[in-house]
Design an enzyme around this catalytic site. Structure first.
Site, PDB file in Angstrom:
ATOM      1  N   ASN A 142       5.750 -11.620  -7.417  1.00  0.00           N
ATOM      2  CA  ASN A 142       6.691 -11.654  -6.302  1.00  0.00           C
ATOM      3  C   ASN A 142       6.220 -12.723  -5.320  1.00  0.00           C
ATOM      4  O   ASN A 142       5.239 -12.521  -4.618  1.00  0.00           O
ATOM      5  CB  ASN A 142       6.730 -10.269  -5.635  1.00  0.00           C
ATOM      6  N   LYS A 150       7.741 -13.725  -2.726  1.00  0.00           N
ATOM      7  CA  LYS A 150       8.234 -13.419  -1.375  1.00  0.00           C
ATOM      8  C   LYS A 150       8.889 -14.664  -0.759  1.00  0.00           C
ATOM      9  O   LYS A 150       9.394 -15.519  -1.480  1.00  0.00           O
ATOM     10  CB  LYS A 150       7.102 -12.869  -0.505  1.00  0.00           C
ATOM     11  N   HIS A 162      12.108  -3.168  -2.449  1.00  0.00           N
ATOM     12  CA  HIS A 162      10.733  -3.478  -2.032  1.00  0.00           C
ATOM     13  C   HIS A 162      10.509  -2.903  -0.635  1.00  0.00           C
ATOM     14  O   HIS A 162      11.417  -2.915   0.203  1.00  0.00           O
ATOM     15  CB  HIS A 162      10.516  -4.995  -2.048  1.00  0.00           C
ATOM     16  N   GLU A 177       9.114  -4.044   1.863  1.00  0.00           N
ATOM     17  CA  GLU A 177       9.361  -4.990   2.966  1.00  0.00           C
ATOM     18  C   GLU A 177      10.854  -5.014   3.310  1.00  0.00           C
ATOM     19  O   GLU A 177      11.224  -5.182   4.473  1.00  0.00           O
ATOM     20  CB  GLU A 177       8.836  -6.384   2.578  1.00  0.00           C
ATOM     21  N   GLU A 227       4.428   1.258  -5.563  1.00  0.00           N
ATOM     22  CA  GLU A 227       3.826   0.333  -4.615  1.00  0.00           C
ATOM     23  C   GLU A 227       3.479   1.081  -3.327  1.00  0.00           C
ATOM     24  O   GLU A 227       4.309   1.150  -2.400  1.00  0.00           O
ATOM     25  CB  GLU A 227       4.804  -0.799  -4.296  1.00  0.00           C
ATOM     26  N   GLY A 277      -0.318  -6.226   0.308  1.00  0.00           N
ATOM     27  CA  GLY A 277      -0.768  -7.340   1.151  1.00  0.00           C
ATOM     28  C   GLY A 277      -1.933  -7.004   2.050  1.00  0.00           C
ATOM     29  O   GLY A 277      -2.237  -7.744   2.986  1.00  0.00           O
ATOM     30  N   SER A 324      -1.965  -5.246  -3.838  1.00  0.00           N
ATOM     31  CA  SER A 324      -3.253  -5.957  -3.832  1.00  0.00           C
ATOM     32  C   SER A 324      -3.907  -6.001  -5.212  1.00  0.00           C
ATOM     33  O   SER A 324      -5.138  -5.934  -5.316  1.00  0.00           O
ATOM     34  CB  SER A 324      -4.195  -5.352  -2.783  1.00  0.00           C
ATOM     35  N   GLY A 339       1.857  -9.640  -5.660  1.00  0.00           N
ATOM     36  CA  GLY A 339       2.314 -10.501  -4.564  1.00  0.00           C
ATOM     37  C   GLY A 339       1.373 -11.675  -4.360  1.00  0.00           C
ATOM     38  O   GLY A 339       1.498 -12.707  -5.016  1.00  0.00           O
ATOM     39  N   GLY A 340       0.396 -11.490  -3.487  1.00  0.00           N
ATOM     40  CA  GLY A 340      -0.500 -12.587  -3.106  1.00  0.00           C
ATOM     41  C   GLY A 340      -1.118 -13.325  -4.285  1.00  0.00           C
ATOM     42  O   GLY A 340      -1.120 -14.568  -4.328  1.00  0.00           O
TER      43      GLY A 340
HETATM   44  C1  PEP Z   1       4.239  -7.022  -3.528  1.00  0.00           C
HETATM   45  O1  PEP Z   1       4.677  -7.854  -2.753  1.00  0.00           O
HETATM   46  O2  PEP Z   1       5.011  -6.359  -4.231  1.00  0.00           O
HETATM   47  C2  PEP Z   1       2.792  -6.853  -3.613  1.00  0.00           C
HETATM   48  C3  PEP Z   1       2.313  -5.918  -4.415  1.00  0.00           C
HETATM   49  O3  PEP Z   1       2.038  -7.675  -2.841  1.00  0.00           O
HETATM   50  P1  PEP Z   1       0.418  -7.821  -2.908  1.00  0.00           P
HETATM   51  O4  PEP Z   1       0.043  -7.976  -4.356  1.00  0.00           O
HETATM   52  O5  PEP Z   1       0.137  -9.051  -2.104  1.00  0.00           O
HETATM   53  O6  PEP Z   1      -0.155  -6.588  -2.314  1.00  0.00           O
END
Ligand code: PEP
Length: 264
Positions: free
Chosen positions: A10, A12, A97, A99, A168, A174, A212, A233-234
């Protein structure tokens, strides 16, 4: 029953057009061939068409979207329909999600409608569920996830078996604070049980973990029996890290993988 592992990145709302085209090309170049898992990247919506061009002519790295409209067509300014995404070659779509639930105030009902639209358009929805830190501390995790799942289950009925679920935990997204493999496994198993109780062929449904995930913790998480991949994500913005996670998923899916999902 073996479920095919899935790793989805992702991106973002990050990266320029040039940077995201380059990142897609880099991931594609580094991805080993014939991995026993599905690999998806979800660029920002305005970059989907350009990234689709980069991915043209191959089937190893699939295209995903970060959201989809709750309606099929019409006067919905700013929205992007499932059919529009499908036309660009999108195969998967993140829905609900945290967010978006937080910043765009997406309700469980809206998430359920979006999931239905995605399926109708021929996309595989990756439906995100998760509890906040306060909810976990209060012992409400199963209740919160059940509530989020209920809305989608009511809208889809038996089609619930066609979605991918992403557990999640909001406190892990994040933050660098990952759920432990045991914590994540416990929630994934409970989610699978909740689906079975709704009469869905739960053993077929892929449940991926997000929060994460990185190259250092991926193998242990992915070795858990009910963790069928990752939503990343990251770490998905660094081609080497993302490909490391994909390789860990591939190893954990291979016959002979040890308890740690590693082929020594
Ligand atoms: C996400 O955005 O779905 C996510 C899991 O981000 P991160 O891996 O950065 O925690």
């Amino acid at each position: 029953m073996t479920r095919r592992k899935l790793v989805a990145g992702n991106w973002k709302m990050t990266g320029s057009l040039a940077a995201n085209r380059a990142l897609a090309a880099e991931v594609l170049e580094r991805l080993p061939g014939h991995l026993p898992c599905d690999v998806v990247i979800c660029p920002p919506p305005v970059h989907v068409a350009a990234v689709a061009e980069v991915l043209q002519g191959q089937a190893q790295l699939l295209l995903g979207a970060q959201d989809v409209a709750a309606e099929a067509d019409g006067a919905y300014t700013g929205d992007v329909s499932g059919a529009m995404l499908r036309e660009l070659g999108v195969r998967y779509c993140i829905v609900g999600h945290s967010e978006r639930r937080q910043h765009q105030h997406e309700s469980n009902l809206a998430v359920a409608q979006k999931t239905q639209r995605a399926l109708d358009a021929g996309l595989t929805p990756i439906v995100c569920l998760g509890e906040t830190a306060q909810q976990r501390d209060a012992g409400w995790t199963d209740w919160v996830l059940g509530h989020q799942l209920d809305a989608v289950a009511r809208a889809l009925g038996q089609r619930l078996a066609e979605v991918v679920l992403a557990y999640e935990p909001v406190w892990a997204i994040g933050t660098g604070q990952t759920a432990s493999p045991a914590q994540a496994q416990q929630v994934h198993a409970a989610l699978r049980e909740q689906m079975a109780q709704r009469g869905v062929a739960a053993e077929r449904v892929r449940i991926v973990y997000g929060g994460s995930m990185n190259p250092a913790n991926a193998a242990d998480l992915l070795a858990q029996p009910d963790i069928d991949g990752g939503l990343v994500g990251g770490a998905a913005r660094v081609a080497d890290d993302f490909v490391d996670i994909v390789e860990a998923a591939g190893r954990s899916a291979m016959p002979g993988a040890g308890a740690m999902g590693k082929l020594e």
